[in-house]
Write an enzyme that holds these catalytic residues in place. Structure first.
Site, PDB file in Angstrom:
ATOM      1  N   THR A 174       0.756  -1.302   0.110  1.00 42.02           N
ATOM      2  CA  THR A 174       0.016   0.010  -0.075  1.00 42.02           C
ATOM      3  C   THR A 174       1.063   1.024  -0.081  1.00 42.02           C
ATOM      4  O   THR A 174       1.852   1.249   0.813  1.00 42.02           O
ATOM      5  CB  THR A 174      -1.079   0.044   1.288  1.00 42.02           C
ATOM      6  OG1 THR A 174      -1.701  -1.234   1.237  1.00 42.02           O
ATOM      7  CG2 THR A 174      -1.679   1.306   1.364  1.00 42.02           C
ATOM      8  N   PHE A 176       1.027   5.107   0.777  1.00 42.95           N
ATOM      9  CA  PHE A 176       0.523   6.327   1.743  1.00 42.95           C
ATOM     10  C   PHE A 176       1.166   7.606   1.379  1.00 42.95           C
ATOM     11  O   PHE A 176       2.192   7.559   0.899  1.00 42.95           O
ATOM     12  CB  PHE A 176       0.913   6.036   3.071  1.00 42.95           C
ATOM     13  CG  PHE A 176       0.237   4.654   3.767  1.00 42.95           C
ATOM     14  CD1 PHE A 176      -0.979   5.043   4.155  1.00 42.95           C
ATOM     15  CD2 PHE A 176       0.588   3.493   3.572  1.00 42.95           C
ATOM     16  CE1 PHE A 176      -1.966   3.602   4.979  1.00 42.95           C
ATOM     17  CE2 PHE A 176      -0.072   2.425   4.229  1.00 42.95           C
ATOM     18  CZ  PHE A 176      -1.402   2.696   4.776  1.00 42.95           C
TER      19      PHE A 176
END
Length: 279
Positions: A174, A176
């Site tokens: 992921t 960010f």
């Protein structure tokens, strides 16, 4: 109370967003928030100094609503962080793996560990939040129930890890963005600088094609270009883009000048060093 700065994130303590805060800003105290809007408001109001917001995942694509929220937030991107989504199975202290009948986790985590769960005959149940599922097990003392979450969640809630990194695929990551009230336009870090901006093209034929031409002719690498509707209109389309380079680079200057000619709106959301794990 502590004098340390705070970084807000969406989710419970032990969530992967908390892991991102822990890894990228270990000198900041984490501030869990219920929603992305609450996370942004925490920085706007001064309750937190920074916000950690997920924007995309290698398995599930972009995070819903984030591209709409970022331009409206008034915050600025000052950094990015990549977190490898490692999934661990955890339970109460003293519980053995063969005692686990069911595991709980956020809906997106369960399919990622399907091979491991099927092999052991463990049933999966969807939970609103993986770290929250770990917290509930600790609170309720359920011995035959496990949670799928981060190692940080086990540390946070005093659970034992029965199996580490049980995800079926080894690439789930992921990305960010770290957001601040104030922009930071300085060149910093040892990596390539990145620039993120949003724009709307003018209502003229082939406007997007022409707008993109400046990046190609000036040798600027665009790593992301996504479109999304604005205010529910099929005709008002906004584009979100990441490019390699700094706005002061001559090539980037020329590309943005050409882009501006074909746009009704152009807003730079942030300039920041690329995370070393980007490549």
């Amino acid at each position: 109370m502590t004098d340390r700065p705070r970084i807000a994130f969406q989710g419970e303590l032990g969530a992967y967003s908390h892991q991102a805060c822990h890894d990228a800003r270990p000198d900041y105290d984490p501030l869990p928030c219920h929603t992305f809007e609450e996370t942004i408001e925490a920085v706007q109001s001064g309750k937190a100094d920074l916000a950690m917001l997920p924007v995309e995942n290698t398995t599930y694509g972009r995070v819903a609503d984030i591209h709409r929220l970022l331009p409206e937030s008034g915050l600025h991107i000052i950094d990015e962080a990549f977190v490898r989504v490692h999934i661990s199975l955890m339970a109460l202290p003293g519980v053995h793996l063969d005692e686990i009948e069911v595991v709980r986790a956020h809906l997106v985590l369960l399919p990622q560990s399907r091979g491991f769960l099927d092999q052991l005959g463990i049933r999966g149940e969807a939970a609103a939040d993986s770290a929250g599922a770990a917290a509930d097990i600790a609170k309720n003392g359920e011995r035959n129930v496990g949670a799928l979450a981060s190692d940080l969640a086990a540390d946070t809630y005093g659970l034992n890890i029965l199996a580490r990194h049980i995800e079926d695929q080894d690439h789930n990551t992921t990305r960010f963005l770290i957001m601040s009230r104030e922009p930071n336009m300085t060149r910093r870090g040892d990596e390539q600088m990145m620039t993120t901006f949003v724009f709307r093209v003018r209502n003229i034929p082939a406007a997007l094609y022409k707008a993109m031409g400046g990046f190609a002719t000036n040798g600027v690498n665009m790593t992301k270009l996504e479109s999304y509707m604005v205010d529910g209109s099929f005709t008002a389309t906004q584009f979100y883009a990441d490019i390699e380079g700094h706005p002061e680079d001559r090539s980037v200057q020329l590309a943005l000048e050409e882009l501006e000619y074909f746009t009704d709106r152009l807003d730079v959301l942030g300039v920041y060093p690329a995370d070393p794990r980007r490549n």
